[in-house]
Design an enzyme around this catalytic site. Structure first.
Site, PDB file in Angstrom:
ATOM      1  CE  LYS A 118     -18.419  -6.643   4.250  1.00  0.00           C
ATOM      2  NZ  LYS A 118     -18.030  -7.843   4.595  1.00  0.00           N
TER       3      LYS A 118
ATOM      4  CG  PHE B 246     -10.101  -9.157  11.284  1.00  0.00           C
ATOM      5  CD1 PHE B 246      -9.142  -9.603  11.985  1.00  0.00           C
ATOM      6  CD2 PHE B 246     -10.396  -8.995  10.147  1.00  0.00           C
ATOM      7  CE1 PHE B 246      -7.917 -10.252  10.949  1.00  0.00           C
ATOM      8  CE2 PHE B 246      -9.448  -9.659   9.261  1.00  0.00           C
ATOM      9  CZ  PHE B 246      -8.144 -10.157   9.677  1.00  0.00           C
ATOM     10  CD  GLN B 247      -7.555  -7.016   7.535  1.00  0.00           C
ATOM     11  OE1 GLN B 247      -8.517  -6.724   6.807  1.00  0.00           O
ATOM     12  NE2 GLN B 247      -6.328  -7.512   7.451  1.00  0.00           N
TER      13      GLN B 247
ATOM     14  CG  MET C 189      22.993  12.375   3.357  1.00  0.00           C
ATOM     15  SD  MET C 189      24.311  13.507   2.118  1.00  0.00           S
ATOM     16  CE  MET C 189      23.472  13.845   0.822  1.00  0.00           C
TER      17      MET C 189
ATOM     18  CD  GLU D 282      -1.662  -2.346   1.642  1.00  0.00           C
ATOM     19  OE1 GLU D 282      -2.369  -3.390   2.005  1.00  0.00           O
ATOM     20  OE2 GLU D 282      -0.492  -2.509   2.145  1.00  0.00           O
TER      21      GLU D 282
END
Length: 579
Positions: free
Chosen positions: A164, A114-115, A479, A52
């Site tokens: 949802k 959940f999630q 760097m 993602e």
């Protein structure tokens, strides 16, 4: 009678109303209904990423290259939280993206389902605005408003959280023709009296400099900036994100200013009597020691974001407005100003001094038997004739690109400026390539940064996006190592990347092409071969391990207190090459 649509269908129809052609996404449980609708949609291309974060950087790269908002669609919980780095990157650099995240059903929010993650709360500090849609009847209006906010005023990322049950519910679809908000009304035209005052300052200045930032590119003000510079004979220096806003090969170009800016740019700013800042925010990498920044200069500051003006530096003439529109009015005011002298005459000694600075300390390096990273960047510039979209990762590779690639056109350098996000360049290049399938797109990378989103090679290969990646492989976090060399007595702590994968074999494992250069004589051939191949290519350039980026303004120093490559280091490099 109208047929009611589900929230998922309204989502897709709304994207079509906004002219969205590409969505970068990753599916999951709560957004399956949306992906099911997208399955049958022929007008929107869904690019499945491998992470993602990669999806959000791709949307960012797409937006920087096109000027249009990029779009990301991910699921809830970890899918949403994985976008945060990309959102923060876009926020710092004022990039318009719209990120859609799935969310658990509204009745489950706050129950540790959940999630579930409070992505609205998490991203509140790094979005221009964000929404949690609780009613399907609000969905179309919310999407229209989100795109409007993302791309107007000072652009930025907007997030919409989609529960949802909202995407499953049905309602009539009506997309608003116009978005208006009483609390959000950006100022586009500058105050005419302030513009006249700026014209007066410019007419009287003996040693002026234009300081151009990313706002010049965002507002499509490159033509107006060039006209102003050529009309008044004022040299132009650019920030990292401003590169390409003014032609890099132009006689009045000073290149980049700041911590790793050119000697001519930094000395011009320090000794100027007038700075015209356009679409820039005087960040710390430009100003360095604020108390000693441009001590003799009056400052005109043009920016669409009023909160950016006087935030870091005192400003004498603030002008709030769109850079393109303000510059157009400023040019007209200058032409009508009876005070103006012949510009060639008033600027003659100043331009002569600047030419002397350019000759005194040009950007340089010594190419010997070991490939120098600057040489690779110069060769890419030479072979592409500057006509490519270039992305970078972050670190030495980014600074060498800014110094040695001559950007003549806007939207040809895509780089993480404010946040400095390692792993940005490769997915951003994929986003740019998706926007312009026929353009040549290069990611100039370090061997550390490239590994942060290397999995997106699969995305490039499977979507036939022939991005070219030039890895400046010094087997260090370059760097960080440079700072440890200069300021920590060469105590190289946790920077050695020896043992990184064989990038040629890695490319082949993903179905891409891998090429390697170990001698300076290999460099040109490898770049030309990569361009010829119509597939994604990883080029592994084995470069000098301890080459540093110079000039450099050390932390706490003034902008005119630059460090340069020490002669001893050059001698050591030559001895190393001989051995």
């Amino acid at each position: 009678m109208t047929t009611k649509k589900t929230g998922a269908e309204i989502f897709v129809e709304s994207l079509k109303k906004e002219g969205v052609k590409t969505v970068f996404g990753y599916p999951g449980g709560v957004v399956l209904g949306i992906f099911d609708v997208l399955y049958s949609e022929k007008n929107i291309d869904v690019i499945l990423t491998r992470h993602e974060q990669g999806a959000t950087h791709m949307a960012d790269g797409y937006a920087r290259a096109t000027g249009r908002p990029g779009v990301t669609l991910v699921t809830s919980g970890p899918g949403a939280t994985n976008t945060v780095t990309g959102i923060a990157t876009a926020y710092m650099d004022s990039i318009p993206i719209v990120v859609f995240t799935g969310q658990v059903a509204t009745k489950m929010i706050g129950n540790d389902a959940f999630q579930e993650a409070d992505i609205v709360g998490i991203t509140r500090p790094c979005t221009k605005y964000n929404y949690l849609v609780k009613d399907v009847n609000d969905l179309a209006d919310t999407i229209a408003e989100a795109f409007y906010i993302a791309k107007t005023g000072r652009p930025g990322p907007v997030l919409i959280d989609l529960p949802k049950d909202v995407t499953q519910a049905k309602t009539d679809f009506k997309y608003p023709e116009k978005v208006e908000s009483r609390s959000y009304r950006p100022t586009y035209y500058g105050n005419k009296w302030q513009i006249k005052k700026a014209a007066h300052f410019i007419a009287k200045a003996k040693k002026p400099v234009i300081y151009a930032g990313g706002g010049v590119i965002i507002s499509n003000a490159s033509a107006e900036l060039k006209e102003l510079s050529e009309l008044t004979k004022i040299p132009v220096t650019m920030t990292l994100l401003g590169l390409g806003g003014f032609p890099g090969r132009h006689a009045l170009s000073l290149g980049m200013l700041g911590m790793h800016g050119t000697y001519a740019a930094n000395m011009s700013i320090h000794n100027s009597d007038l700075i015209i800042a356009v679409g820039a925010r005087f960040d710390d990498r430009v100003t360095s020691k604020v108390e000693e920044f441009a001590p003799e200069a009056k400052i005109i500051h043009i920016d669409i974001d009023p909160t950016s003006i006087r935030k870091n530096i005192h400003v004498d003439v603030p002008i709030v407005g769109d850079a393109r529109l303000v510059l157009a009015d400023l040019i007209q005011a200058i032409k009508e100003n009876p005070e103006a002298e012949p510009w060639d005459k008033i600027r003659e000694s100043w331009l002569k001094q600047i030419d002397e600075w350019k000759i005194e300390r040009p950007l340089s390096y010594e190419q010997d038997d070991i490939i120098k990273p600057q040489f690779v960047v110069e060769k890419i510039n030479e072979i592409t004739n500057g006509d490519a979209i270039i992305t970078t990762e972050v670190g030495q590779n980014q600074m060498w690109t800014a110094q040695f690639y001559k950007f003549d056109k806007p939207r040809t350098l895509l780089s993480s400026g404010g946040l400095g996000t390692m792993g940005y360049g490769f997915p951003a290049a994929i986003g740019a390539q998706a926007a312009f399938p026929d353009r040549l797109v290069f990611d100039i990378a370090g061997d550390g940064s490239i590994q942060m989103n290397i999995q997106e090679l699969a995305t490039a290969v499977l979507n036939n996006l022939p991005v070219k990646v030039a890895i400046l492989n010094n087997q260090y976090l370059g760097m960080v190592r440079q700072w440890q060399e200069l300021f920590f007595d060469k105590r190289y702590s946790s920077v050695n990347l020896a043992g990184s994968p064989d990038f040629v074999k890695l490319a082949e494992a993903y179905g891409a092409v891998g090429l390697r250069a170990v001698e300076p004589s290999d460099v040109e051939g490898v770049i030309k071969e990569a361009i010829k191949v119509k597939k994604p290519v990883l080029m592994d350039f084995v470069v000098d391990r301890e080459e540093d980026v110079f000039p450099m303004v050390p932390a706490g120093g003034a902008i005119n207190q630059m460090m340069f490559a020490p002669e001893k280091k050059k001698q050591e490099a030559r001895l190393k090459a001989v051995k």
